[in-house]
Motif scaffolding. Structure first.
Motif, short mmCIF file in Angstrom:
data_model
loop_
_atom_site.label_atom_id
_atom_site.label_comp_id
_atom_site.label_asym_id
_atom_site.label_seq_id
_atom_site.Cartn_x
_atom_site.Cartn_y
_atom_site.Cartn_z
N ARG A 125 -6.85 -7.02 5.23
CA ARG A 125 -7.68 -7.71 4.23
C ARG A 125 -6.83 -8.19 3.07
O ARG A 125 -7.04 -9.29 2.55
CB ARG A 125 -8.77 -6.77 3.71
N VAL A 126 -5.87 -7.36 2.68
CA VAL A 126 -4.98 -7.73 1.58
C VAL A 126 -4.21 -9.02 1.92
O VAL A 126 -3.94 -9.84 1.06
CB VAL A 126 -4.00 -6.57 1.27
N LYS A 127 -3.90 -9.18 3.21
CA LYS A 127 -3.17 -10.38 3.63
C LYS A 127 -4.05 -11.62 3.59
O LYS A 127 -3.55 -12.73 3.74
CB LYS A 127 -2.68 -10.20 5.09
N ASN A 147 -0.43 -1.87 11.45
CA ASN A 147 -1.27 -1.73 12.63
C ASN A 147 -0.42 -1.33 13.84
O ASN A 147 0.48 -2.07 14.23
CB ASN A 147 -1.99 -3.05 12.90
N HIS A 155 -7.92 -6.62 14.54
CA HIS A 155 -7.20 -5.44 14.06
C HIS A 155 -7.90 -4.14 14.42
O HIS A 155 -7.25 -3.18 14.83
CB HIS A 155 -7.01 -5.53 12.56
N THR A 192 0.69 4.67 7.78
CA THR A 192 -0.63 4.25 8.26
C THR A 192 -0.98 2.82 7.89
O THR A 192 -2.00 2.32 8.31
CB THR A 192 -1.72 5.17 7.69
N SER A 193 -0.13 2.15 7.09
CA SER A 193 -0.57 0.84 6.63
C SER A 193 -0.15 -0.31 7.55
O SER A 193 -0.49 -1.45 7.29
CB SER A 193 -0.14 0.58 5.19
N VAL A 219 -6.81 -11.88 5.71
CA VAL A 219 -7.39 -12.05 7.05
C VAL A 219 -8.92 -12.05 6.93
O VAL A 219 -9.47 -11.29 6.14
CB VAL A 219 -6.92 -10.91 7.97
N LEU A 263 -1.73 -17.78 8.06
CA LEU A 263 -2.94 -18.03 7.27
C LEU A 263 -2.67 -18.90 6.06
O LEU A 263 -3.47 -19.75 5.70
CB LEU A 263 -3.52 -16.68 6.79
N LYS A 303 -7.10 -2.17 5.62
CA LYS A 303 -7.00 -2.58 4.22
C LYS A 303 -5.88 -3.62 4.07
O LYS A 303 -6.06 -4.64 3.43
CB LYS A 303 -6.67 -1.34 3.39
N LEU A 304 -4.75 -3.33 4.71
CA LEU A 304 -3.62 -4.25 4.59
C LEU A 304 -3.96 -5.62 5.18
O LEU A 304 -3.56 -6.65 4.64
CB LEU A 304 -2.37 -3.67 5.28
N LEU A 308 0.83 -1.20 0.00
CA LEU A 308 0.00 0.00 0.00
C LEU A 308 0.87 1.25 0.00
O LEU A 308 2.07 1.20 0.23
CB LEU A 308 -0.93 0.01 1.20
N ASN A 315 -7.45 -1.36 18.33
CA ASN A 315 -7.10 0.05 18.23
C ASN A 315 -8.24 0.97 18.66
O ASN A 315 -8.00 2.05 19.19
CB ASN A 315 -6.69 0.40 16.79
N GLU A 355 -5.71 2.49 6.83
CA GLU A 355 -4.98 1.71 5.84
C GLU A 355 -4.60 0.33 6.36
O GLU A 355 -4.55 -0.63 5.60
CB GLU A 355 -3.72 2.46 5.41
N TYR A 356 -4.31 0.23 7.67
CA TYR A 356 -3.88 -1.07 8.16
C TYR A 356 -5.00 -2.09 8.16
O TYR A 356 -4.75 -3.30 8.17
CB TYR A 356 -3.20 -0.97 9.54
#
Lengths: 330, 306
Positions: free
Chosen positions: B209-211, A110, B222, A107-108, B213, A125, B206-207, A102, B226, B203-204
């Motif tokens: 989901r990209v992984k 956590n 996630h 921000t990408s 999860v 996973l 989104k990341l 990204l 937070n 964004e994290y």
């Protein structure tokens, strides 16, 4: 243009995405067809709002739930159709076969989990293993993106790292499961120029190592020249030109590509004012008749304003195409 | 982490100290205890003896120190209204009743508000979200004493299912607990919803989901991790205000807890008891906030390093 289909790793045909807003609906991805081979880097270039990121997210099938829908076309990975997979099957593809880097490393990641945990999550996973193996593979992923002292860094939180380092971690997550395709969505836009160059070199090395295909989304033609084998140029949700980078730089077939290339500032030669393209792209909800670039195009004639140009070959070889009436006439 | 907790504990103690100063000053402001304690026809001699015996001729700071010294040992004197009872003893005697009622109210609040807030955020714009919003609006615009009376009217008078007032069985707790929880559910659900919405856009997420999860893990691992800081912060205020704020509801339901004692003591100008109640409330406040500070560390491990 059909010659590449057989050995294509990722093959996208006539992909159409519709976005519905209060102001109306429109197609940010309008009839896209492109493909990418193993070990190849395809650049996707265009201004913000041209539909680049939408294209990427539709390949991952992660479009905003209610607002955007895939309305047609096909996305094949290694011959397997992705658009008809169930959500559960698609989750197994994400992160494992296709992964993504990204845009903004700030921000990408956590902030509440260590970088090690975030890399490990993907591994768990898609390639489960014992505690120790997972840890080793996590450290290995960090080592591959050249993070110094990876044994210590796995326990760091993203907040304790610099932007460039974090983007390496994002890269480590992306490559951890050895995907066939990586989509990099402007991964260097928010990095310093020097860090940017290092990161691009790293991506190239990783590609040489693993033979993965990279879809590199950017608005910077300078990076395209450096990194990509082929490029597609997007404008207002349409692909206006596609072909090998060398050919497109040597002889851009679409006036928009031509304008973009001339807008790249050069280190050599005369110091002159930065070139810009006059005017603005149409708003997404505008109804466009004719070529969407016509209002900004210096060559536009009456037909450009009234009739949309077809996609045609720009030269004899067939790997260079464009959507422009001038190419049709030539 | 230990240092962090010690720091929080120390600042709590300091706040408690300030409260004792305020409590002491308030009792000075409300007039001389001579008027309150001695009969109107007391002679000057009786008054003088009283003043000397009680140390009222000492300078204020000395009186305060005496007060503080006794307070630390839990000694706030004897109740004036309930003769023979020590003030703090009387308050502590009523505390379990309040803790039971407050505990149930907190439990109801958490069980309803958190899932409601999370669901409203995840299914933003859906029916569940609109129901949650409507509920929140209703809950926050109804005063709890009014709701308390309405509940009595419906469930006790009309349907006859639950007792109107008093203490004893679990059934006695239900109505007052709901009356207390109602407002808090609205507040906590709204906070949880907005905190989750903000985080779900990050964004994290989104990341994750990209992984690949799953959506369940995206929301509960996630995002919630937070977003939790916001409702958690509110939880400290919530727990404290439920435990201490039951004053009104305890009156409505004639439920003899600490709140009821506070009202009765104020009505009877029973200063030792009022002081004891205030200090007891303050300690409850501190403890629930300390608990929140502790939970912070668990939810957000970064604090350990800070």
């Amino acid at each position: 243009m059909n010659t590449s289909q057989t050995d294509a790793l990722l093959d996208v045909r006539n992909l159409k995405v519709e976005v519905t807003t209060k102001a109306g609906s429109f197609f940010p991805v309008n009839d896209h067809s492109f493909s990418v081979k193993s070990g190849e880097t395809l650049g996707i270039v265009g201004e913000s709002g041209s539909g680049k990121s939408m294209t990427a997210m539709s390949l991952m099938r992660l479009l905003p739930k209610h607002a955007a829908k895939i309305r047609g076309g096909s996305v094949k990975l290694d011959g397997r159709e992705l658009l008809t997979l169930s959500e559960k099957e698609m989750r197994k593809v994400r992160g494992a076969d296709i992964s993504m880097i990204l845009q903004d490393p700030q921000t990408s990641l956590n902030p509440a989990f260590t970088v090690g945990d975030q890399i490990k999550e993907a591994l768990k996973l898609h390639a489960p293993g014992g505690r120790k193996t997972l840890r080793e593979r996590t450290i290995d992923a960090l080592r591959r993106v050249k993070v110094a002292a990876p044994e210590h860094r796995v326990n760091s939180y993203p907040g304790e790292m610099s932007g460039g380092m974090r983007q390496r971690v994002v890269g480590a997550i992306a490559i951890s499961c050895r995907p066939k395709v990586i989509i990099a969505d402007e991964p260097t836009t928010s990095l310093d120029v020097t860090v940017q160059a290092q990161y691009l070199r790293l991506l190239k090395e990783l590609q040489d190592e693993t033979g993965m295909a990279i879809l590199f989304i950017t608005h910077d033609f300078g990076i395209v020249a450096n990194l990509c084998h082929r490029v597609i140029v997007m404008y207002a949700g349409r692909i206006v030109e596609s072909g090998p980078v060398a050919k497109i730089f040597a002889k851009p077939a679409h006036p928009y590509t031509e304008a973009l290339i001339s807008a790249v500032p050069s280190l050599h030669g005369q110091k002159e004012r930065l070139t810009t393209i006059p005017g603005q792209p149409p708003a997404p909800t505008d109804i466009v008749v004719g070529c969407p670039f016509a209002p900004r195009c210096q060559y536009a004639d009456a037909r450009c304003h009234s009739e949309a140009p077809p996609t045609v070959a720009a030269d004899q070889s067939g790997d260079h195409t464009t959507s422009c009436w001038r190419a049709v006439e030539a | 982490m230990l240092r962090y907790l010690l720091q929080r504990g120390a600042s709590s103690l300091f706040a408690l100290l300030i409260i004792t100063v305020i409590v002491f000053s308030l009792s000075q402001l409300s007039g001389s205890p001579v008027d309150a304690l001695l009969p109107d026809d007391a002679t000057q001699e009786q008054i003088d003896i009283f003043i000397r015996e009680w140390g009222l001729d000492q300078p204020l700071w000395k009186q305060y120190l005496t007060f503080l010294g006794n307070a630390v040992q839990g000694d706030f004197g004897v109740s004036l209204k309930w003769p023979g009872e020590s003030a703090m003893g009387f308050v502590l005697d009523r505390m379990p009743a309040t803790l039971r009622l407050g505990g149930l109210a907190i439990l109801i609040t958490l069980i309803i508000a958190l899932p409601l807030g999370i669901a409203a955020a995840v299914y933003k714009g859906s029916a569940i979200d609109r129901i949650a919003q409507g509920f929140a609006l209703l809950g926050q615009s109804m005063p709890n004493f009014w709701l308390g009376i309405v509940l009595i009217w419906i469930f006790s008078v009309w349907l006859g299912w639950l007792p109107t007032s008093g203490i004893g069985s679990f059934a006695h707790l239900i109505l007052p607990a709901i009356a207390i929880a109602w407002f808090q559910i609205s507040a906590l659900a709204r906070l949880t919803r907005s905190a989750m919405l903000e985080v779900l856009d990050a964004e994290y997420i989104k990341l994750a989901r990209v992984k690949g999860v799953s959506e369940w893990a995206v929301v509960f691992k996630h995002a919630l991790r937070n977003a939790a800081v916001v409702p958690l912060t509110y939880f400290g205020i919530l727990a404290a205000s439920i435990l201490t704020g039951s004053v009104v509801i305890e009156s409505v339901y004639s439920y003899p807890g600490m709140g009821w004692v506070a009202i009765e003591a104020i009505r009877g100008r029973d200063f030792p008891v009022v002081q004891a109640v205030i200090i007891a409330y303050a300690v409850i406040y501190m403890l629930s906030n300390l608990l929140v500070d502790l939970l912070y560390v668990i939810v957000n491990p970064r604090i350990k390093h800070g």
